[in-house]
Design an enzyme around this catalytic site. Structure first.
Site: not given
Ligand code: NAD
Length: 296
Positions: A65, A96, A171
């Protein structure tokens, strides 16, 4: 094979859930976005109607999330995962988030007798899709041992960083260092150019000398020396400056709580905040080169 509830099927979670389905697990997938659920179904997951519906029959719950408030709200309270998971369910949060939220949620899980780890990842969307993420895991030894097999199906390097919250600690410390080295690398390339030293020549020297870092050799912010780096596609992300700013803010929050002096981390946060206020935080985080060389 297990039944896994996977909540949060965004850029990262979508690929991770797909890899678990590919490994033969039954993956009950839920996201607030219908499109994200449709993509997961296309990748072999089963659509769930809600988080609680996803829990039906699940032995493992994995969440991916955006931030701490989402994780708290989905795990805690009467309608939360912890109150509704059956005994023996393993909980893994790979988002994260701030260390406090991670520790509060894991303590609540333990109070109900559920094993839980924080397991944030390093590696971007491509690594999530390819199953080559690095996981930094916090929690008890026995919770880590239970989570390891599942994490190995989504990642390549799995580290036990210690007690609950230590995955998040690893992290934020890593990403604070990455933000700082990226800005330092930008400054060095911008200065080299002004001194009449072209980027390739400076790269050839510094990448084999003591200025070398991942920011330079894998993600060089000056166009040219590293063909796969975002600098060669006008800083199209990759890992956005907005995501880096989120991690810088988490690092500063952790530093304030721990009374740790992180003056360069604070400066890096301030510089990434300038990318945000310039409306350029959708660029890759190496695009901070434009701020440093004055071309933003
Ligand atoms: P994103 O915004 O693409 O995905 C998050 C998803 O969570 C969305 O699809 C959203 O609809 C869903 N969501 C939010 N609240 C919800 C709920 N209550 N119930 C169900 N679904 C819900 O984000 P991401 O890029 O996939 O990143 C996710 C996590 O990973 C973050 O914490 C980010 O910091 C971490 N992260 C991302 C990357 C990257 O390169 N994108 C790299 C390392 C870590």
């Amino acid at each position: 094979m297990s039944t896994i509830a996977f909540i949060g099927l965004g850029n990262m979670g979508g690929g991770m859930a797909a890899n678990l389905a590919k490994a033969g697990h039954i993956v009950r997938a839920f996201d607030l976005s219908d499109d994200a659920i449709k993509r997961a179904v296309g990748a072999g997951c089963i659509a769930a109607k809600s988080t609680l519906d996803a829990l039906d029959g699940a032995e493992v719950v994995i969440t991916m999330l955006p931030a701490g408030q989402h994780v708290r709200s989905i795990y805690l309270g009467d309608d939360g995962i912890i109150a509704n998971a059956t005994d023996g369910t393993l909980l893994i949060d790979s988002s994260t988030i701030d260390i406090d939220s991670a520790r509060v949620v894991i303590e609540a899980a333990q109070a109900k007798g559920l094993a839980m780890v924080d397991a944030p990842v390093s590696g971007g969307v491509a690594a999530a899709a390819a199953g080559t993420l690095t996981f930094m895991v916090g929690g008890t030894k026995s919770a880590f041992a239970k989570a390891q097999d599942y994490l190995e199906q989504m990642g390549k390097n799995i580290f036990h960083a210690g007690a609950a919250g230590n995955g998040q600690a690893a992290k934020v410390c890593n990403n604070m260092l990455l933000g700082i080295t990226m800005i330092g690398t930008c400054e060095a390339f911008a200065l080299a150019e002004k001194l009449g030293l072209d980027a390739q020549t400076f790269y050839d020297i510094s990448s084999t000398a003591s200025g070398q870092s991942w920011s330079m050799t894998t993600y060089c912010p000056a166009p040219g020396p590293v063909p796969s780096a975002p600098s060669n596609r006008d800083y199209a992300a990759g890992f956005t400056a907005a995501m880096m700013l989120k991690d810088m803010r988490l690092a500063q929050q952790a530093a304030a709580a721990a009374k740790a002096a992180t003056p360069l981390g604070a400066q890096a946060e301030a510089l990434y905040a300038l990318m945000e206020s310039a409306g350029k935080d959708d660029l890759d985080f190496s695009g901070i080169m434009k701020l440093i060389d004055g071309s933003l």
